[in-house]
Design an enzyme around this catalytic site. Structure first.
Site, PDB file in Angstrom:
ATOM      1  N   ALA A  49       0.604  -0.968  -0.024  1.00  0.00           N
ATOM      2  CA  ALA A  49       0.045   0.523   0.195  1.00  0.00           C
ATOM      3  C   ALA A  49       1.058   1.246   0.262  1.00  0.00           C
ATOM      4  CB  ALA A  49      -0.965   0.097   0.996  1.00  0.00           C
ATOM      5  N   SER A  50       2.004   1.343   0.179  1.00  0.00           N
ATOM      6  CA  SER A  50       2.961   2.245   0.470  1.00  0.00           C
ATOM      7  C   SER A  50       3.245   3.628  -1.253  1.00  0.00           C
ATOM      8  CB  SER A  50       4.150   2.176   0.806  1.00  0.00           C
ATOM      9  OG  SER A  50       4.052   1.156   0.457  1.00  0.00           O
ATOM     10  N   GLY A  52       2.965   2.693  -5.620  1.00  0.00           N
ATOM     11  CA  GLY A  52       2.929   2.466  -6.594  1.00  0.00           C
ATOM     12  C   GLY A  52       1.496   2.557  -7.375  1.00  0.00           C
ATOM     13  N   GLU A  75       8.851  -0.902   4.956  1.00  0.00           N
ATOM     14  CA  GLU A  75       9.322  -0.370   3.545  1.00  0.00           C
ATOM     15  C   GLU A  75      10.476   0.033   5.389  1.00  0.00           C
ATOM     16  OE1 GLU A  75       9.650   1.767   1.163  1.00  0.00           O
ATOM     17  OE2 GLU A  75       7.503   1.249   0.694  1.00  0.00           O
ATOM     18  N   TYR A 225       0.950  -7.162 -15.963  1.00  0.00           N
ATOM     19  CA  TYR A 225       1.836  -6.399 -16.928  1.00  0.00           C
ATOM     20  C   TYR A 225       2.171  -7.143 -18.338  1.00  0.00           C
ATOM     21  CZ  TYR A 225       4.819  -2.969 -20.304  1.00  0.00           C
ATOM     22  OH  TYR A 225       4.808  -2.138 -20.875  1.00  0.00           O
ATOM     23  N   TYR A 235      10.240  -9.517 -20.532  1.00  0.00           N
ATOM     24  CA  TYR A 235       9.483  -9.436 -19.679  1.00  0.00           C
ATOM     25  C   TYR A 235       8.425 -10.397 -19.744  1.00  0.00           C
ATOM     26  CZ  TYR A 235       6.205  -7.288 -15.960  1.00  0.00           C
ATOM     27  OH  TYR A 235       5.491  -6.765 -15.097  1.00  0.00           O
ATOM     28  N   LYS A 244       3.805 -13.884 -13.852  1.00  0.00           N
ATOM     29  CA  LYS A 244       2.485 -13.050 -14.125  1.00  0.00           C
ATOM     30  C   LYS A 244       1.576 -14.255 -14.832  1.00  0.00           C
ATOM     31  CE  LYS A 244       3.381  -9.098 -12.738  1.00  0.00           C
ATOM     32  NZ  LYS A 244       2.808  -8.052 -11.296  1.00  0.00           N
TER      33      LYS A 244
HETATM   34  P1  NAI Z   1       6.501  -0.232  -5.876  1.00  0.00           P
HETATM   35  O1  NAI Z   1       7.100  -0.522  -5.772  1.00  0.00           O
HETATM   36  O2  NAI Z   1       5.524   1.093  -6.399  1.00  0.00           O
HETATM   37  O3  NAI Z   1       5.559  -0.574  -4.655  1.00  0.00           O
HETATM   38  C1  NAI Z   1       5.220  -2.025  -4.337  1.00  0.00           C
HETATM   39  C2  NAI Z   1       4.779  -1.942  -2.412  1.00  0.00           C
HETATM   40  O4  NAI Z   1       4.912  -2.964  -2.192  1.00  0.00           O
HETATM   41  C3  NAI Z   1       5.283  -1.197  -1.895  1.00  0.00           C
HETATM   42  O5  NAI Z   1       4.374  -0.344  -1.114  1.00  0.00           O
HETATM   43  C4  NAI Z   1       6.119  -2.125  -0.915  1.00  0.00           C
HETATM   44  O6  NAI Z   1       6.004  -1.373   0.141  1.00  0.00           O
HETATM   45  C5  NAI Z   1       5.166  -3.377  -0.913  1.00  0.00           C
HETATM   46  N1  NAI Z   1       5.831  -4.466  -0.514  1.00  0.00           N
HETATM   47  C6  NAI Z   1       7.337  -5.086  -1.221  1.00  0.00           C
HETATM   48  N2  NAI Z   1       7.624  -6.234  -0.755  1.00  0.00           N
HETATM   49  C7  NAI Z   1       6.974  -6.403   0.584  1.00  0.00           C
HETATM   50  C8  NAI Z   1       7.158  -7.541   1.453  1.00  0.00           C
HETATM   51  N3  NAI Z   1       7.950  -8.164   1.080  1.00  0.00           N
HETATM   52  N4  NAI Z   1       5.360  -7.593   2.448  1.00  0.00           N
HETATM   53  C9  NAI Z   1       4.803  -6.354   2.536  1.00  0.00           C
HETATM   54  N5  NAI Z   1       5.049  -5.168   1.463  1.00  0.00           N
HETATM   55  C10 NAI Z   1       5.596  -5.944  -0.090  1.00  0.00           C
HETATM   56  O7  NAI Z   1       5.389  -1.321  -7.222  1.00  0.00           O
HETATM   57  P2  NAI Z   1       4.602  -1.391  -8.109  1.00  0.00           P
HETATM   58  O8  NAI Z   1       5.615  -0.467  -9.430  1.00  0.00           O
HETATM   59  O9  NAI Z   1       3.068  -0.258  -7.924  1.00  0.00           O
HETATM   60  O10 NAI Z   1       3.705  -2.740  -8.547  1.00  0.00           O
HETATM   61  C11 NAI Z   1       2.746  -3.101  -8.142  1.00  0.00           C
HETATM   62  C12 NAI Z   1       2.463  -4.532  -8.805  1.00  0.00           C
HETATM   63  O11 NAI Z   1       1.563  -3.938 -10.014  1.00  0.00           O
HETATM   64  C13 NAI Z   1       3.388  -5.490  -9.297  1.00  0.00           C
HETATM   65  O12 NAI Z   1       2.829  -6.412  -9.059  1.00  0.00           O
HETATM   66  C14 NAI Z   1       3.760  -4.653 -10.516  1.00  0.00           C
HETATM   67  O13 NAI Z   1       4.460  -5.673 -11.478  1.00  0.00           O
HETATM   68  C15 NAI Z   1       2.613  -5.072 -11.510  1.00  0.00           C
HETATM   69  N6  NAI Z   1       2.317  -3.670 -12.278  1.00  0.00           N
HETATM   70  C16 NAI Z   1       3.138  -2.665 -12.813  1.00  0.00           C
HETATM   71  C17 NAI Z   1       3.363  -1.699 -13.589  1.00  0.00           C
HETATM   72  C18 NAI Z   1       5.084  -0.756 -13.141  1.00  0.00           C
HETATM   73  O14 NAI Z   1       5.002  -0.262 -15.099  1.00  0.00           O
HETATM   74  N7  NAI Z   1       5.429  -0.023 -12.583  1.00  0.00           N
HETATM   75  C19 NAI Z   1       2.386  -2.044 -14.628  1.00  0.00           C
HETATM   76  C20 NAI Z   1       1.953  -3.114 -14.258  1.00  0.00           C
HETATM   77  C21 NAI Z   1       1.754  -3.987 -13.212  1.00  0.00           C
END
Ligand code: NAI
Length: 397
Positions: A49-50, A52, A75, A225, A235, A244
């Site tokens: 939740a923190s 992206g 975090e 994705y 990817y 995925k």
């Molecule tokens: P991000 O890096 O911005 O956020 C990841 C989140 O996961 C953060 O809140 C972090 O604290 C949390 N996290 C990581 N490890 C953790 C753990 N062990 N326990 C609890 N929380 C944990 O990532 P983003 O890019 O928002 O990715 C989220 C999802 O969206 C992923 O499944 C990604 O593959 C998918 N996605 C991302 C795209 C992109 O272009 N960034 C495109 C389409 C899908």
């Protein structure tokens, strides 16, 4: 402390508390400029939740839908000498803003993969909120300790069909470089599936159901994705793509499982965006630089908050029955529809063929990418004084 950006490769090792709060507020303001969502869920658990997509989902749920939200994230707080990570400050800022609006907002900083975290979250939800009507699963993690075996798995970003070389972006030098990635071993594939596949999502949902914490009609969504031809080897046909595939297969199984509470499980395919997770993927960052330019030129550029607002508003909660949410032939919700538009993809692939250090600043939106990247860590806001002394040790509630 006076906090300035310290960039090492694809990560910024500092985060600005005031700037992160500004980034969160910018997203809240975007949501508040639109009509409230009347048919959105009222009790929402967000795992990841923190930052992206997870943070943006939480903001839409709370500020458009008026939901009580519980967030799980991983975090690092400040130790007084180093800043906290951006997601720490984001979460503090989100909770403060949500509560100021009279909304319940609490979070747990812990490893979402661990049984103990799941138990603590269940206890908190049971005590404060009662059964949830939405669960967002938005983890992006480099590793996972399996809760049953204790084994540590590491995710990797490697091609599966042979060594792969293509263009990538070196942002420190603003150069287009060639990057070669070695072929993954079957072990790499299996490890990545363990981290980024669907097993943990399934464990969460089974656990919450056993704890009677899924409300009737609960919807759970995880993010995937697909992307363009040019990034397929790294990817979708790479180790992360195998994960995925697993996530999407899990969604189809979980969809049946959620039927037991009259709910659903869906994957939403989102667009490529600048987040901490995506900036670590070679080739993708250059693709995003070119994509941003083309999408902005067509007036269809979106960031995380625009994507999640459209997901909630147009796809998931616009008054349809859950069974009528529009999906593609593989059962996936698509909000990458503008990214994969033929005209956008033809233009990006045209530019990709000849992109080089000499023309990338002209043909791509390097400045826009860098601006988005800095914002992830709370930097680059003209109305934030980066020479001012700020309190870095912000306490979580
Ligand atoms: P991000 O890096 O911005 O956020 C990841 C989140 O996961 C953060 O809140 C972090 O604290 C949390 N996290 C990581 N490890 C953790 C753990 N062990 N326990 C609890 N929380 C944990 O990532 P983003 O890019 O928002 O990715 C989220 C999802 O969206 C992923 O499944 C990604 O593959 C998918 N996605 C991302 C795209 C992109 O272009 N960034 C495109 C389409 C899908």
């Amino acid at each position: 402390m006076i906090v300035q950006p310290k960039i090492r490769g694809f990560i910024c090792t500092t985060a600005h508390p005031v700037g992160c709060a500004r980034h969160v507020q910018e997203q809240i303001d975007y949501v508040l400029r639109h009509e409230p969502l009347t048919s959105a869920p009222k009790k929402v658990l967000v795992i990841g939740a923190s930052a992206g997509f997870g943070l943006a989902s939480r903001i839409v749920a709370a500020f458009a839908g008026g939901a009580a939200t519980y967030g799980v994230y991983f975090e690092r707080p400040s130790d007084g000498k180093r800043t906290a990570t951006a997601g720490w400050y984001n979460t503090a800022a989100f909770e403060k803003a949500a509560r100021a609006r009279g909304l319940y907002a609490k979070s747990l900083c812990g490893d979402a993969f661990a049984d103990e975290t799941k138990r603590q979250v269940a206890d908190a939800i049971r005590k404060d909120m009662g059964p949830v009507d939405m669960v967002v699963y938005s983890l992006a993690s480099p590793r996972r300790v399996h809760p049953r075996t204790g084994e540590t798995f590491k995710s990797s970003l490697k091609p599966v069909c042979g060594t792969y070389t293509n263009k990538s972006m070196d942002f420190e030098k603003n150069e287009v470089i060639n990057v070669t990635l070695e072929q993954a071993t079957p072990e790499d594939v299996q490890q990545t599936v363990q981290v980024m596949g669907g097993e943990d999502w399934q464990m969460w949902m089974e656990f919450l159901k056993a704890e009677k914490l899924l409300a009737p009609g609960c919807l759970t969504v995880a993010y995937s994705y697909i992307g363009p031809d040019v990034t397929q080897p790294i990817y979708r046909n790479g180790t992360i793509g195998a994960a995925k595939d697993h996530l999407e297969t899990t969604a189809r199984q979980l969809d049946k499982f959620m039927g037991q509470v009259g709910g659903r499980a869906l994957v939403s395919v989102n667009k490529a965006l600048v987040t901490q997770a995506s900036s670590a993927i070679p080739f993708i960052s250059l693709y995003i630089v070119l994509l941003m330019k083309e999408m902005k030129a067509r007036g269809i550029h979106e960031g995380c908050i625009e994507q999640m607002d459209r997901l909630f508003r147009d796809r998931l909660f616009n008054g349809r029955a859950l069974q009528d949410i529009p999906v593609d032939g593989k059962g996936r919700v698509r909000v990458d529809d503008w990214e994969v538009r033929d005209d956008v993809q033809a233009a990006v692939s045209d530019v990709w063929k000849n992109v080089s250090t000499d023309n990338v600043l002209r043909n791509g939106d390097v400045a826009g990418y860098n601006q988005e990247f800095l914002k992830l860590f709370g930097f680059g806001y003209p109305d934030v004084d980066y020479n001012a002394d700020v309190e870095i040790d912000i306490k979580a509630d």
